[in-house]
Scaffold this active site. Sequence first.
Site, PDB file in Angstrom:
ATOM      1  CG  ASN A 317      -1.976  -0.983   1.023  1.00  0.00           C
ATOM      2  OD1 ASN A 317      -2.417  -1.540   0.082  1.00  0.00           O
ATOM      3  ND2 ASN A 317      -2.232  -1.923   2.315  1.00  0.00           N
ATOM      4  CG  HIS A 319       0.991   4.039   3.593  1.00  0.00           C
ATOM      5  ND1 HIS A 319       0.053   3.505   2.651  1.00  0.00           N
ATOM      6  CD2 HIS A 319       0.840   5.372   4.014  1.00  0.00           C
ATOM      7  CE1 HIS A 319      -0.485   4.668   2.399  1.00  0.00           C
ATOM      8  NE2 HIS A 319      -0.188   5.714   3.186  1.00  0.00           N
ATOM      9  CB  CYS A 354       5.180   7.498   8.301  1.00  0.00           C
ATOM     10  SG  CYS A 354       6.207   5.971   8.372  1.00  0.00           S
TER      11      CYS A 354
END
Length: 418
Positions: A317, A319, A354
Amino acid sequence: MVATAATFSFFSITSSPDSIDSKNKKLGNGSTNLGGIKLKPSASSGSLQVKANAQAPPKINGTTVVMTPVEGFTSEDAASSPPPRTFINQLPDWSMLLAAITTIFLAAEKQWMMLDWKPRRPDMLIDPFGIGRIVQDGLVFRQNFSIRSYEIGADRTASIETLMNHLQETAINHCKSAGLLGDGFGATPGMCKKNLIWVVTRMQVVVDRYPTWGDVVQVDTWVSASGKNGMRRDWLVSNSKTGEILTRASSVWVMINKLTRRLSKIPEEVRGEIEPHFMNSDPVVAEDNRKLVKLDDSTAQYVRKGLTPRWNDLDVNQHVNNVKYVGWILESTPLGIVESHELCSMTLEYRRECGRDSVLQSLTAVSGVGNLGNMGEIECQHLLQLEEGSEIVRGRTQWRPKNAKSFGKMDQVPAQGA
């Protein structure tokens, strides 16, 4: 005479037996020297073989010298003929044949060893391909992992990141084996239609003992309901040979929209997909309801700045992987504690994600130490945040002494660090 002898050397003259006998009487029974011409009867063909010397007889001081030919010299000696064909000289070169047989034998032996390979220890490779299987009425997923040499640390035991990777791997494989894996990573077909994904919000891990290199661990995992819109996943890690419990872990998951990144309720379609797989059980780890404190620059004793994700730290994804957060949290843990103690429990609260361009800092505060000379457990508070201040993960870790010898290093823990 010379011309006649030369003609005889190229053509075989056939004679009758009577003529041959008459000639033998005239010439004698033996070989006759006729000025360099040697006549010898042939026993095989009945023809007369003639060896002619085309050169003129040599002269020495004007006197003709007659050269006596060497006895036994025949036309077969003049021409180099191959040796007679026998069984031995018709075989190939023995050295080449032996080399070919040896090569074939070694190749066959190698293939046989690969096909008939068995582990020397029966406990080393219980689940050789790591596929896993569904057990206990289809509600528990079980998978074995062999601790590799590159998964152990300086203590010769598996790292906490290795254990966390095993937990994450079994969770995904459970969904796949149960037929709940859609196009997304860990998302059911119904979730893929509505752009929903699972995210972990809280995790507790208790480590009773760390496995070592060569150990085979058995990981069992199952899911249960957590409130109205959440799911709890538990793990139980044990030694596959002895059955000793090594690690217990429990986590809470919620759904968010992949596009808006907002929390979402569980749609009825998705609920119908996952509820048949829920197991009615209590958490394998007693919930720690203590509040996780927020650290800042004034309360943190140790700060590690400038942490950035690498490309390999990202999941599908785009991330940062959840396991990477654990490594970043431990970056600011004092080295004296890491050398003399081992992590025995951990509680994490995930606040936000993040990405690849994030720059983070890790903060740690040591508490519950008392006198550093005492053989007691140490508790640390952690915070992983972006440099601009947004929280990523809050955490609390507990550490127990490794052994009495290494505990003397605890007096090296500084009061503050940067």
